[in-house]
Design a protein around this motif. Structure first.
Motif, mmCIF file in Angstrom:
data_model
loop_
_atom_site.group_PDB
_atom_site.id
_atom_site.type_symbol
_atom_site.label_atom_id
_atom_site.label_comp_id
_atom_site.label_asym_id
_atom_site.label_seq_id
_atom_site.Cartn_x
_atom_site.Cartn_y
_atom_site.Cartn_z
ATOM 1 N N VAL A 100 9.337 -2.838 -8.379
ATOM 2 C CA VAL A 100 10.658 -2.529 -7.811
ATOM 3 C C VAL A 100 10.513 -1.256 -6.983
ATOM 4 C CG1 VAL A 100 13.090 -2.135 -8.318
ATOM 5 C CG2 VAL A 100 11.705 -3.527 -9.871
ATOM 6 N N PRO A 101 10.352 -1.368 -5.672
ATOM 7 C CA PRO A 101 10.040 -0.194 -4.845
ATOM 8 C C PRO A 101 11.043 0.950 -4.958
ATOM 9 C CG PRO A 101 9.686 -2.221 -3.625
ATOM 10 C CD PRO A 101 10.338 -2.620 -4.907
ATOM 11 N N LEU A 102 12.332 0.655 -5.029
ATOM 12 C CA LEU A 102 13.327 1.720 -5.102
ATOM 13 C C LEU A 102 13.162 2.549 -6.374
ATOM 14 C CD1 LEU A 102 16.554 -0.043 -3.758
ATOM 15 C CD2 LEU A 102 15.059 1.578 -2.588
ATOM 16 N N ALA B 216 0.825 -1.205 0.000
ATOM 17 C CA ALA B 216 0.000 0.000 0.000
ATOM 18 C C ALA B 216 0.862 1.259 0.000
ATOM 19 C CB ALA B 216 -0.926 -0.003 1.216
ATOM 20 N N ALA B 217 1.916 1.269 0.828
ATOM 21 C CA ALA B 217 2.809 2.431 0.874
ATOM 22 C C ALA B 217 3.521 2.624 -0.459
ATOM 23 C CB ALA B 217 3.822 2.264 2.000
ATOM 24 N N ASN B 218 3.980 1.516 -1.040
ATOM 25 C CA ASN B 218 4.670 1.615 -2.323
ATOM 26 C C ASN B 218 3.722 2.064 -3.428
ATOM 27 O OD1 ASN B 218 7.157 1.091 -3.920
ATOM 28 N ND2 ASN B 218 5.849 -0.412 -4.933
ATOM 29 N N PHE B 219 2.440 1.664 -3.319
ATOM 30 C CA PHE B 219 1.451 2.104 -4.293
ATOM 31 C C PHE B 219 1.265 3.622 -4.238
ATOM 32 C CE2 PHE B 219 -3.016 3.008 -5.418
ATOM 33 C CZ PHE B 219 -3.007 2.569 -6.732
ATOM 34 N N LEU B 220 1.244 4.191 -3.048
ATOM 35 C CA LEU B 220 1.127 5.639 -2.903
ATOM 36 C C LEU B 220 2.344 6.349 -3.495
ATOM 37 C CD1 LEU B 220 -0.325 5.914 0.710
ATOM 38 C CD2 LEU B 220 -1.550 6.163 -1.452
#
Length: 254
Positions: free
Chosen positions: A184-186, A160-164
């Motif tokens: 790839v979150p970074l 959810a945080a990475n989606f934001l």
């Protein structure tokens, strides 16, 4: 491996999604190989024609997508019917999105520069479906231990945080970074922290009274496009085939 497969693929009912993604990617690859052989005049393949009309493969693709979609809705995702419908749907979606540019432009632009949009939309679709498949499903699994519940909760919060963060990158005009950053979150974080593209919503909203930020945004976008236009074109040509050269246009007379 068997336990992971049971808990994260079979029990949540993700097998049809896996089959749909696999058939989607294989269909796209096989279709691209065949049309490139047809273009080069090699092999036993040829264009399908009926009464002088060229039947594009988007036509059977639409039919298969309809059959597979309705079949999936009517089937149990844990049964054989759902698996078969998923494969049919994946094949149809692969055929349709391979000619996405034709639908968008309502013209046969398959081997033109505009036809690259088909390759882009296929890659983005495969990435998004892969994200859904790789994620841990918090539903559909029974008798979870306390540790499994905690692990799934942490994964859901992280996703959810990475989606934001990916939404911030998208608002900065970085659609590809936002999509692949969801995996790839970074990458998403880098897109969210760096300057927005000059035509993006973020730039219009926050750079309106910041001329230095606008100027830096324009300069950075110019340098980025100049640096990566060539490599991006090479990759697109390798995946989808090199487009035909654009016809020269004579200037209009006065």
């Amino acid at each position: 491996m068997g336990h992971w497969w049971e808990r994260n693929i079979l029990e949540p009912g993700k097998l049809p999604l896996l089959l749909a993604l696999f058939s989607f990617v294989v269909t796209f690859v096989v279709t691209r190989i065949i049309v490139r052989l047809i273009r080069a005049g090699k092999g036993p393949f040829g264009n399908v024609r009926a009464g002088g009309l060229h039947i594009h493969h988007v036509v059977p693709g639409v039919l298969l997508t309809i059959v597979g979609g309705f079949g999936a809705v009517a089937s149990d995702r844990h049964g054989a019917g759902g698996a078969i419908a998923a494969v049919v749907f994946g094949i149809g979606a692969g055929l349709v999105l391979d000619e996405f540019a034709l639908i968008l432009h309502l013209d046969d632009v398959y081997w033109s520069a505009e036809g690259r949009k088909s390759v882009e939309i296929v890659v983005i679709t495969a990435a998004l479906v892969g994200l859904l498949l790789a994620g841990f499903s918090p539903f559909g699994v029974n008798d979870l231990s306390q540790d499994e519940l905690q692990d799934r909760g942490e994964v859901i919060a992280f996703v959810a945080a990475n989606f934001l963060v990916s939404l911030v990158a998208l608002s900065k005009g970085k659609a590809r970074t936002a999509v692949f950053g969801a995996i790839v979150p970074l990458l998403a974080l880098a897109g969210a922290l760096r300057l927005a593209r000059p035509t993006s919503f973020w730039a219009r909203r926050f750079y309106g009274r910041r001329p230095r930020a606008r100027a830096r945004s324009l300069l950075r976008a110019y340098r980025h496009d100049r640096r990566w236009a060539g490599p991006r074109r090479v990759v697109q040509d390798w995946i989808g085939g090199k487009p035909d050269p654009s016809p020269a246009r004579l200037p209009r007379g006065g």
